[in-house]
Write a protein that holds these residues in place. Structure first.
Motif, PDB file in Angstrom:
ATOM      1  N   VAL A 241       0.873  -1.173   0.000  1.00 12.07           N
ATOM      2  CA  VAL A 241       0.000   0.000   0.000  1.00 12.07           C
ATOM      3  C   VAL A 241       0.907   1.219   0.000  1.00 12.07           C
ATOM      4  O   VAL A 241       1.668   1.438   0.954  1.00 12.07           O
ATOM      5  CB  VAL A 241      -0.939   0.020   1.217  1.00 12.07           C
ATOM      6  CG1 VAL A 241      -1.842   1.251   1.165  1.00 12.07           C
ATOM      7  CG2 VAL A 241      -1.781  -1.255   1.262  1.00 12.07           C
ATOM      8  N   ALA A 242       0.839   2.001  -1.087  1.00 10.53           N
ATOM      9  CA  ALA A 242       1.838   3.041  -1.322  1.00 10.53           C
ATOM     10  C   ALA A 242       1.257   4.446  -1.280  1.00 10.53           C
ATOM     11  O   ALA A 242       0.101   4.676  -1.649  1.00 10.53           O
ATOM     12  CB  ALA A 242       2.522   2.818  -2.676  1.00 10.53           C
ATOM     13  N   MET A 243       2.104   5.369  -0.835  1.00 10.85           N
ATOM     14  CA  MET A 243       1.878   6.808  -1.014  1.00 10.85           C
ATOM     15  C   MET A 243       2.787   7.276  -2.142  1.00 10.85           C
ATOM     16  O   MET A 243       3.973   6.970  -2.168  1.00 10.85           O
ATOM     17  CB  MET A 243       2.220   7.565   0.274  1.00 10.85           C
ATOM     18  CG  MET A 243       1.272   7.292   1.427  1.00 10.85           C
ATOM     19  SD  MET A 243       1.919   7.962   2.993  1.00 10.85           S
ATOM     20  CE  MET A 243       2.158   9.677   2.569  1.00 10.85           C
ATOM     21  N   TYR A 244       2.206   8.052  -3.065  1.00 13.85           N
ATOM     22  CA  TYR A 244       2.917   8.471  -4.278  1.00 13.85           C
ATOM     23  C   TYR A 244       3.237   9.948  -4.204  1.00 13.85           C
ATOM     24  O   TYR A 244       2.445  10.744  -3.700  1.00 13.85           O
ATOM     25  CB  TYR A 244       2.027   8.176  -5.487  1.00 13.85           C
ATOM     26  CG  TYR A 244       2.574   8.588  -6.829  1.00 13.85           C
ATOM     27  CD1 TYR A 244       3.324   7.708  -7.588  1.00 13.85           C
ATOM     28  CD2 TYR A 244       2.307   9.854  -7.348  1.00 13.85           C
ATOM     29  CE1 TYR A 244       3.815   8.065  -8.836  1.00 13.85           C
ATOM     30  CE2 TYR A 244       2.792  10.226  -8.610  1.00 13.85           C
ATOM     31  CZ  TYR A 244       3.542   9.331  -9.341  1.00 13.85           C
ATOM     32  OH  TYR A 244       4.019   9.696 -10.567  1.00 13.85           O
ATOM     33  N   GLY A 245       4.395  10.322  -4.723  1.00 15.16           N
ATOM     34  CA  GLY A 245       4.721  11.738  -4.799  1.00 15.16           C
ATOM     35  C   GLY A 245       6.203  11.987  -4.673  1.00 15.16           C
ATOM     36  O   GLY A 245       7.038  11.083  -4.836  1.00 15.16           O
ATOM     37  N   SER A 246       6.530  13.242  -4.369  1.00 18.39           N
ATOM     38  CA  SER A 246       7.919  13.670  -4.242  1.00 18.39           C
ATOM     39  C   SER A 246       8.136  14.322  -2.891  1.00 18.39           C
ATOM     40  O   SER A 246       7.276  15.091  -2.419  1.00 18.39           O
ATOM     41  CB  SER A 246       8.275  14.666  -5.353  1.00 18.39           C
ATOM     42  OG  SER A 246       9.495  15.317  -5.082  1.00 18.39           O
ATOM     43  N   PRO A 273      -5.864  -0.441   7.294  1.00 20.72           N
ATOM     44  CA  PRO A 273      -7.159  -1.078   6.973  1.00 20.72           C
ATOM     45  C   PRO A 273      -7.015  -2.320   6.104  1.00 20.72           C
ATOM     46  O   PRO A 273      -7.797  -3.268   6.227  1.00 20.72           O
ATOM     47  CB  PRO A 273      -7.933   0.026   6.241  1.00 20.72           C
ATOM     48  CG  PRO A 273      -7.267   1.301   6.642  1.00 20.72           C
ATOM     49  CD  PRO A 273      -5.832   0.961   6.833  1.00 20.72           C
ATOM     50  N   TYR A 274      -6.000  -2.337   5.230  1.00 19.02           N
ATOM     51  CA  TYR A 274      -5.813  -3.494   4.361  1.00 19.02           C
ATOM     52  C   TYR A 274      -5.324  -4.702   5.148  1.00 19.02           C
ATOM     53  O   TYR A 274      -5.641  -5.848   4.802  1.00 19.02           O
ATOM     54  CB  TYR A 274      -4.847  -3.148   3.229  1.00 19.02           C
ATOM     55  CG  TYR A 274      -5.427  -2.163   2.252  1.00 19.02           C
ATOM     56  CD1 TYR A 274      -6.209  -2.587   1.174  1.00 19.02           C
ATOM     57  CD2 TYR A 274      -5.228  -0.796   2.407  1.00 19.02           C
ATOM     58  CE1 TYR A 274      -6.757  -1.686   0.277  1.00 19.02           C
ATOM     59  CE2 TYR A 274      -5.774   0.119   1.516  1.00 19.02           C
ATOM     60  CZ  TYR A 274      -6.541  -0.325   0.455  1.00 19.02           C
ATOM     61  OH  TYR A 274      -7.102   0.576  -0.425  1.00 19.02           O
ATOM     62  N   THR A 472     -13.103   3.275  -0.835  1.00 20.09           N
ATOM     63  CA  THR A 472     -12.568   2.960   0.485  1.00 20.09           C
ATOM     64  C   THR A 472     -11.684   1.713   0.369  1.00 20.09           C
ATOM     65  O   THR A 472     -11.740   0.990  -0.648  1.00 20.09           O
ATOM     66  CB  THR A 472     -13.696   2.671   1.479  1.00 20.09           C
ATOM     67  OG1 THR A 472     -14.355   1.460   1.076  1.00 20.09           O
ATOM     68  CG2 THR A 472     -14.688   3.827   1.538  1.00 20.09           C
ATOM     69  N   PRO A 473     -10.887   1.407   1.375  1.00 19.58           N
ATOM     70  CA  PRO A 473     -10.119   0.152   1.304  1.00 19.58           C
ATOM     71  C   PRO A 473     -10.997  -1.077   1.086  1.00 19.58           C
ATOM     72  O   PRO A 473     -10.655  -1.945   0.272  1.00 19.58           O
ATOM     73  CB  PRO A 473      -9.403   0.117   2.653  1.00 19.58           C
ATOM     74  CG  PRO A 473      -9.206   1.556   3.002  1.00 19.58           C
ATOM     75  CD  PRO A 473     -10.451   2.239   2.516  1.00 19.58           C
TER      76      PRO A 473
END
Length: 490
Positions: A241-246, A273-274, A472-473
């Motif tokens: 479960v990832a957060m994307y960005g810089s 939650p996952y 939602t998850p």
């Protein structure tokens, strides 16, 4: 020992009073077994229990004055197992044709056979080496030097039971792989190999037949380095479960909306939650960090891509890894190629918890600029990255690496059916990046699954602001089917 094994003495009346007799009045000391270190990677893949027991004996013993023989039509009795392991001698099985066992007894130079009760019908076939009687004494066998630097990977199949006993009798480290044929798959197997640093590995069981690269996979497991969540294979054990960005700021995604410590904590919150929804998976919080950012200007190198300094990124990446996160480096290459940019981040990709993502949306042709068209890449360029990254992973004995291919149109990766998914060093994934209404996202998801090569893993993206509505998850798990291996938040 109970009476299941016949007395382990050479009960020949002619020698009962010889000088070599032991204190109990039995036969002479039979001597010492001699073990041998097999080839670096040895496969014992017999499907027949008799043959598997013989092959294991041949692989680990040069000679033995004593052997235990049990019947092949049932599992070895506890007494047979105990005798072989206590004495440090092979356990052989005899079936309808005793000739193969007789040949192995001859090769080993066996003088005394301990015959289990269930194998008594074979006594006449095995000759006068068989010790008869019901005493509890065992021969005075001096064990061989244990093969403590040999690991036997036991598939756990019924046919391997006697072979596993022989391996333990030889002093080898026996590891039950529970049917897994890739030693990287299990944290327990990785720990055992790393703790032993084996001079040789024996793969015991027909399940290992046809397994490619068992030598380098075993060497990788012996490194002991594990992925966040354990083991050295990503899927199906793990769910990312990832957060994307810089890290540079919030404009490119949720990852840049807070500092490093807060991002690590927030990644845990996205993943939690996952973990409750998927109790059979190891849920791993993840960062997908854009390390080369599509640029509106050509820049000093003329490639319309701004590359972050790997040395400057390293503390950020290492802090995430230390916190138990997986990290994916995302490339938006502009007018250069993916391999050239990937090689700039080799020092980070040599970390065991770091994977790579290619974003063809931002792969420009020589006369293109960003935001005037959606970029694309040919599969040959992608396969160059596959080869380079897989070779890097193997050369450094690293756990399996994730290679993500972002896609929301079929045209973004041309000739995708020729994608090289054969390299077990990598888990190759198509990450479906469509945004907007849920029917539209489902349509993209289903369309990109059509004609996909195999094996291939899948990622789903939830856009926090752009999706209508964002799932939602629980909805993600229910609606994104087949279940992806990665869910990303942007």
């Amino acid at each position: 020992m109970t009476a299941v094994l016949l007395a382990a003495l050479l009960a020949l009346s002619a020698c009962s009073g010889s000088d070599g007799a032991d204190a109990s009045g039995g036969g002479a000391d039979p001597g010492q077994p001699v073990t041998t270190v097999p080839a670096a990677t040895t496969l014992v893949a017999d499907t027949d229990a008799v043959a598997a027991a013989l092959s294991t004996s041949r692989a680990l013993f040069t000679s033995s004055p004593v052997a235990v023989v049990a019947a092949a039509d049932q599992p070895p009795s506890g007494d047979a197992v105990d005798a072989a392991e206590q004495l440090g001698v092979p356990l052989l099985l005899v079936g309808e044709d005793p000739a193969p066992v007789v040949d192995e007894l001859d090769r080993l130079g066996v003088e005394q056979v301990l015959l289990a009760d269930e194998a008594e019908t074979a006594e006449a076939d095995l000759g006068d080496r068989v010790v008869t009687g019901t005493g509890d004494d065992l021969p005075a066998v001096e064990p061989a030097e244990p093969l403590s630097d040999v690991v036997v990977l036991d598939s756990g199949a019924p046919a391997t039971a006697a072979g596993a006993v022989t391996a333990r009798a030889a002093g080898a480290v026996v590891v039950d792989t529970a049917g897994q044929t890739d030693p990287r798959a299990s944290a327990e197997v990785v720990d055992a190999l790393a703790g032993t640093q084996p001079a040789a590995v024996v793969a015991l069981g027909a399940d290992f037949t046809g397994v490619q690269g068992l030598d380098w996979k075993t060497a990788t497991a012996a490194s002991g380095t594990q992925l966040p969540g354990g083991g050295q294979l990503l899927f199906p054990e793990h769910f990312l479960v990832a957060m994307y960005g810089s890290p540079e700021g919030p404009a490119l995604g949720v990852l840049g909306e807070q500092g490093l410590d807060e991002s690590i904590g927030r990644a845990d919150e996205f993943a939690a939650p996952y973990a409750a929804l998927l109790p059979d998976r190891t849920v791993v919080p993840t960062f997908e960090v854009i390390v080369t950012v599509a640029s509106a200007s050509a820049g000093p190198d003329g490639n319309y891509s701004s590359e972050a300094d790997p040395a400057a990124l390293r503390p950020y990446v290492e802090a995430a890894g230390a916190a138990g996160l997986y990290v994916v480096l995302d490339l938006q290459p502009g007018r250069t190629d993916f391999l050239t940019q990937a090689q700039q981040y080799q020092s980070l990709l040599e970390l065991p918890y770091v994977g790579l993502a290619l974003d063809p949306e931002w792969r420009l042709q020589p006369d293109e600029v960003h935001l005037q068209q959606i970029g694309s890449v040919g599969v040959d360029e992608v396969n160059q990255v596959v080869t380079w990254l897989a070779d890097l992973t193997r050369a450094n004995a690293l756990p399996q690496k994730l290679l993500v291919l972002h896609q929301f149109r079929s045209s973004m990766i041309t000739d995708r059916e020729r994608l090289d998914t054969s390299r077990d060093e990598l888990a190759v994934m198509v990450h479906v990046d469509g945004q907007g209404s849920q029917p539209a996202k489902q349509g993209t998801w289903n369309a990109l699954h059509q004609g996909a090569p195999s094996p291939l893993y899948w990622g789903w993206k939830n856009f926090i602001d752009e999706d209508e509505p964002m799932l939602t998850p629980a909805e993600t798990v229910a609606q994104a089917q087949p279940l992806p291996e990665l869910v990303t938040y942007q």
